[in-house]
Design a protein around this motif. Structure first.
Motif: not given
Length: 557
Positions: A104-107, A115-118
């Protein structure tokens, strides 16, 4: 002694260029209302899987390739992206590249950064699944899809802020119901129907578990968490890899093209209120057969955009197809629709005055605030909108379908009439004419102490205290300032005489000039009369002998 006030503008994208994406399949699209842009991510072109991101401006009909900072998601196709409108960001899940993904990534659009979210345990790796953003519960919902290990029929929710808005607590929840559900499948789409709070999932491929392609339609009730099938005749031929979007203006689920018994080019609309499919008469002009393309609805113009895909010939395309092509209703200014920004219908217009326009179809459905350029100047075109005053494009502060805020150009000084019209996407509105006067005072209905706190019954003014007022409609300044120009410093003073009294007593003005950091706003620092008694006293502002009218009283104790 004085304070300054600043206009607050939202960040917009840089000027668009013509960086057209390469022809590609299986990309993903979202539309950002805040940025007035369609974002296309990833997909597969002749060079293989991609992780490029492009922004398309419907207002300028042009593409720009973005260059995000920091780490990027690995190249992929068949992923899902949603637009998180609460945070003005794009959220990406899954897809296929060198293997399958469940990351899962957010732009963050304003920061131009991925940013990759863990997160904790979530959906397994997959491609060809579907996703929506449920605005009411602030969740991304994904469903179905496949890997080389098989196909899925599970449904998951990514809760962005389950604990009182704290986004650091984001988590995946398995919300797969125990009852009936759509057959395991992939290569389909789902859309969000906000009116009925449901996720509509159509078609796809269930190879190994059932038909390929499929032609069934299912609704996931986001309140109850249950699936139910929607049966209606006639209905589209079964298909996979089609383009889809939900038209929130007309409340229709659009399905275009795809792969069935060969490549398709027909367009169908599903009305969830009537449980009915139909082929609109205007659909025949869309274009040639294609599959593996993507769709997104732009509510500002009530149009759906379809991008990319594979044509019936087998070639990849980067075409951007718009449906419908044109809009029938243009902008219209309401009766008495020209208003003073600080309240009241405008009866006259002064050069440099801030005004509002009210009406219908004036601009984008979702409001857009202007951004001044590096020279501190407002644009004269915003989101496809212009306000014309005697044929001049006025500086714009804000644009939406129902309201525009603008500054009357200083160039109307010396004329007798201001002819005001709105031009949106090249279509002009009705014309409204108002007399031009040297000044037309409009007082903001609030006053402030020098520490920035507002004067009120719990925080009254005192005799002899310096109180700050704001107004517009003060007319020409000396030295002069350009239309739409941000004021810097305290040199810009109205040519006309400025007077202010409280409770019938004249105040001493320590400063009356443009508020630094603002456009078209007059700041007045007035010392309250020492002899004034306790009471709630009316404030009267006069500029050039004309009164701002009644409407403001301040408590003095």
């Amino acid at each position: 002694m004085k304070i300054t006030a600043s206009l607050v503008f939202f960040l917009c994208l840089p000027l668009f260029a013509t960086d057209v994406p390469t022809p590609r399949i299986d990309s993903s699209l979202v539309y950002s209302y805040a940025n007035r842009a369609i974002f296309a991510f990833g997909g597969q072109d002749d060079g293989g899987p991609s992780n490029t991101i492009y922004a398309y401006s419907p207002d300028t009909s042009s593409w720009k390739q973005l260059s995000p900072e920091g780490a990027l998601p690995p190249p992929r196709f068949g992923q899902t992206t949603i637009y998180d409108s609460k945070r003005n960001r794009i959220v990406l899940f899954g897809g296929q590249g060198r293997g399958f993904f469940n990351d899962t990534w957010v732009y963050e659009i304003a920061l131009n950064r991925w940013t990759q979210i863990t997160l904790g345990e979530g959906p397994s790796k997959r491609y060809g699944h579907s996703a929506i953003y449920d605005t009411a519960t602030d969740r991304m919902i994904i469903s179905h899809g496949f890997t080389d290990a098989g196909r899925f029929d599970d449904t998951w929710a990514l809760e962005f802020a389950p604990k009182t808005g704290d986004s650091s607590t984001a988590r995946w929840l398995n919300i797969t119901p125990s009852g009936e559900k759509p057959l395991k499948r992939c290569l389909h789409h789902a859309v969000f129907d906000p009116e009925r709070r449901q996720m509509l999932l159509y078609g796809g491929c269930a190879s190994g578990f059932g038909p390929c392609p499929l032609g069934d339609l299912w609704a996931f009730d986001l309140t109850k968490g249950t699936w139910s099938e929607r049966r209606a005749q006639p209905s589209p031929d079964p298909r996979q890899w089609y383009g889809a979007a939900f038209d929130t203006v007309r409340q229709r689920f659009l399905v275009w093209g795809g792969l069935g018994r060969g490549a398709l080019k027909d367009l169908w609309e599903y009305d969830p209120a009537a449980n009915k499919w139909q082929v609109p008469a205007s659909a025949s002009s869309l274009g040639t057969e294609r599959s593996r393309h993507q769709g997104v609805f732009v509510a500002d113009s009530a149009q759906t955009y379809f991008f990319g895909g594979q044509l019936g010939s087998g070639a990849y395309t980067n075409e951007l197809v718009v449906y419908p092509q044109s809009q029938s209703q243009g902008p219209r200014i309401s009766p008495a629709g020209i208003a003073r920004v600080f309240g009241g219908t405008a009866t006259t217009v002064a050069p440099g005055m801030l005004l509002s326009v009210f009406g219908t179809n004036l601009g984008p459905e979702s409001g857009v605030a202007a951004v001044s350029n590096e020279q501190g100047k407002l644009p004269s075109q915003l989101a496809g909108v212009e306000v014309l005053v005697n044929g001049l494009s006025a500086p714009l502060l804000y644009a939406s379908a129902g309201q525009l805020n603008f500054q009357a150009p200083f160039e109307i000084s010396g004329t007798t009439s201001a002819q005001i019209a709105v031009r949106y996407r090249g279509v002009e509105s009705n014309l409204v004419a108002l007399p031009v006067t040297a000044t037309s005072p409009n007082l903001y209905r609030g006053a402030f102490h020098t520490d920035g706190t507002q004067v009120g019954s719990a925080n009254p003014a005192r005799p002899g205290e310096i109180i700050i007022f704001f107004a517009t409609g003060h007319g020409i300044t000396g030295p002069t300032i350009s239309s739409g120009q941000l004021a810097t410093g305290t040199a810009f003073r109205p040519v006309a005489d400025v007077r202010l009294n409280v409770g019938g007593q004249e105040t001493s003005l320590l400063y009356s000039g443009l508020a630094p950091g603002t456009i078209g706003i007059l700041q007045i620092n007035a010392q309250m009369p020492n002899s004034i008694g306790a009471g709630d006293w009316p404030v009267a502002l006069m500029i050039g002998g004309l009164s701002a009218g009644e409407g403001l009283s301040i408590p003095i104790r």
